[in-house]
Design a protein around this motif. Structure first.
Motif, PDB file in Angstrom:
ATOM      1  N   GLU A 211       1.601   9.605  -5.559  1.00 11.67           N
ATOM      2  CA  GLU A 211       2.124  10.927  -5.208  1.00 11.67           C
ATOM      3  C   GLU A 211       3.374  11.302  -5.992  1.00 11.67           C
ATOM      4  O   GLU A 211       3.916  12.394  -5.797  1.00 11.67           O
ATOM      5  CB  GLU A 211       2.423  10.980  -3.709  1.00 11.67           C
TER       6      GLU A 211
ATOM      7  N   ARG B 138       0.829  -1.205   0.000  1.00 13.28           N
ATOM      8  CA  ARG B 138       0.000   0.000   0.000  1.00 13.28           C
ATOM      9  C   ARG B 138       0.861   1.253   0.000  1.00 13.28           C
ATOM     10  O   ARG B 138       0.540   2.233  -0.690  1.00 13.28           O
ATOM     11  CB  ARG B 138      -0.922  -0.005   1.221  1.00 13.28           C
ATOM     12  N   GLU B 139       1.954   1.228   0.755  1.00 15.65           N
ATOM     13  CA  GLU B 139       2.858   2.373   0.780  1.00 15.65           C
ATOM     14  C   GLU B 139       3.501   2.592  -0.580  1.00 15.65           C
ATOM     15  O   GLU B 139       3.683   3.729  -1.024  1.00 15.65           O
ATOM     16  CB  GLU B 139       3.938   2.156   1.848  1.00 15.65           C
TER      17      GLU B 139
ATOM     18  N   LYS C  23      -4.940   4.151  -7.246  1.00 15.29           N
ATOM     19  CA  LYS C  23      -5.255   5.245  -6.340  1.00 15.29           C
ATOM     20  C   LYS C  23      -6.078   4.773  -5.150  1.00 15.29           C
ATOM     21  O   LYS C  23      -5.879   5.240  -4.027  1.00 15.29           O
ATOM     22  CB  LYS C  23      -6.001   6.343  -7.100  1.00 15.29           C
TER      23      LYS C  23
ATOM     24  N   ARG D 257       0.945   4.204  -2.723  1.00 12.05           N
ATOM     25  CA  ARG D 257       0.766   5.607  -2.347  1.00 12.05           C
ATOM     26  C   ARG D 257       1.900   6.470  -2.886  1.00 12.05           C
ATOM     27  O   ARG D 257       1.672   7.575  -3.389  1.00 12.05           O
ATOM     28  CB  ARG D 257       0.702   5.741  -0.822  1.00 12.05           C
ATOM     29  N   GLN D 258       3.122   5.972  -2.807  1.00 13.46           N
ATOM     30  CA  GLN D 258       4.250   6.709  -3.363  1.00 13.46           C
ATOM     31  C   GLN D 258       4.131   6.848  -4.871  1.00 13.46           C
ATOM     32  O   GLN D 258       4.511   7.882  -5.440  1.00 13.46           O
ATOM     33  CB  GLN D 258       5.563   6.007  -2.997  1.00 13.46           C
TER      34      GLN D 258
ATOM     35  N   TYR E  77      -9.641   7.793  -0.736  1.00 17.52           N
ATOM     36  CA  TYR E  77      -9.917   7.997  -2.163  1.00 17.52           C
ATOM     37  C   TYR E  77     -11.230   8.741  -2.356  1.00 17.52           C
ATOM     38  O   TYR E  77     -11.299   9.724  -3.104  1.00 17.52           O
ATOM     39  CB  TYR E  77      -9.973   6.642  -2.870  1.00 17.52           C
TER      40      TYR E  77
ATOM     41  N   GLY F 206      -3.543   2.927  -2.908  1.00 18.99           N
ATOM     42  CA  GLY F 206      -2.566   3.830  -2.305  1.00 18.99           C
ATOM     43  C   GLY F 206      -3.170   4.801  -1.319  1.00 18.99           C
ATOM     44  O   GLY F 206      -2.589   5.065  -0.257  1.00 18.99           O
ATOM     45  N   LEU F 207      -4.318   5.362  -1.628  1.00 24.53           N
ATOM     46  CA  LEU F 207      -4.950   6.346  -0.754  1.00 24.53           C
ATOM     47  C   LEU F 207      -5.892   5.722   0.258  1.00 24.53           C
ATOM     48  O   LEU F 207      -6.281   6.382   1.225  1.00 24.53           O
ATOM     49  CB  LEU F 207      -5.731   7.373  -1.597  1.00 24.53           C
TER      50      LEU F 207
END
Length: 277
Positions: free
Chosen positions: A25, A17-18, A74, A21-22, A83, A77-78
């Motif tokens: 972003e 998940r991290e 997304k 997210r990276q 989201y 990640g979010l």
């Protein structure tokens, strides 16, 4: 605490998940998505000239699934709540799901083309545009009052026009209330209003110049300047708010500095008293 324990029990899931997210972003993620959206719009335009082209249809399907992959990246990640907390993400989700559901229908081209509106997300990245849009959104309550005044003004002049000028010009000018409203819109935009509307009526009704001149002064000049004044006032409010915020921050820092100086002064006095004793 429970979330932390879940992350400790599932380190791989947290790491994945991290990573997502990276990726979301990353500074190149959004430009790439915008480029794909532009490509999608170009394909839709090209389809209007090459209807049923197999290459274009294949590219279109690929792009739709790229959008689906982007959506899942997304969401992972979010997070689900993160989201859907953003309204733009809700807009994207609706368009992607609609593209999948209605892909075999005639409405799919419209739904895919709507995704080009995601370019609006570039506005927050440009400070000047963001400032203008924020000011416009804040000025909407004041602009609704001006809109009400404009509707009242147009209605009054439309009724006057249909009463006195309905038989001077053809029906499409002042023959009815709604046609008179459209004619007044033409007058207020200065589009052939003198030669096509005003002068023929003045030739038959000499006092009609008062009608048109007063409407242009009030409707075009006053109302337009009111709208500009309202928007400019909200633009100035943002600058004033930032300046007041800076002044408050400087005042607090100054007060803290004075307080620190007083403490140091008091400590020095106490130290001197001890030395004298």
């Amino acid at each position: 605490m429970e979330l932390k324990n879940n992350e400790e029990l599932n380190p791989n899931r947290s790491s994945f998940r991290e990573t997502m997210r990276q990726l979301v972003e990353h500074k190149y993620f959004q430009p790439i998505v915008i480029g794909i959206i532009l490509l999608n719009g170009l394909i839709i335009v090209t389809e209007t000239y090459l209807t049923g082209n197999s290459v274009l249809l294949a590219l279109d399907k690929i792009i739709v699934w790229v959008f689906v992959v982007e959506l899942f990246i997304k969401m992972i990640g979010l997070g689900f709540r993160g989201y859907f907390r953003d309204r733009w993400n809700i807009f994207d989700f609706t368009i992607v799901i609609g593209s999948l559901v209605f892909y075999a229908t005639p409405f799919v081209s419209v739904l895919r083309l709507i995704r080009v509106l995601r370019l609006i997300r570039m506005i927050p990245a440009i400070p000047a545009l963001r400032k203008i849009i924020d000011s416009l959104m804040k000025s909407i309550p004041a602009l609704t009052g001006i809109l009400g005044l404009s509707i009242l003004l147009f209605s009054i002049y439309a009724i006057i026009g249909t009463t006195f000028f309905s038989e001077v010009l053809p029906y499409e000018f002042f023959g009815s209330f709604h046609t008179a409203l459209f004619t007044l819109m033409q007058v207020v935009t200065f589009e052939s209003w003198a030669s096509q509307v005003a002068r023929p009526i003045i030739n038959e009704v000499p006092w009609a110049w008062v009608y048109f001149v007063s409407f242009i002064i009030i409707g075009a000049l006053v109302i337009l300047n009111l709208v500009v004044a309202v928007i400019l006032s909200y633009l100035g409010q943002d600058d004033d708010a930032k300046r007041d915020e800076q002044m408050d921050r400087l005042f607090k820092e100054n007060q803290e500095l004075k307080s620190d100086i007083e403490e140091i002064k008091q400590l020095l006095l106490n130290q001197n008293n001890k030395i004298n004793q």
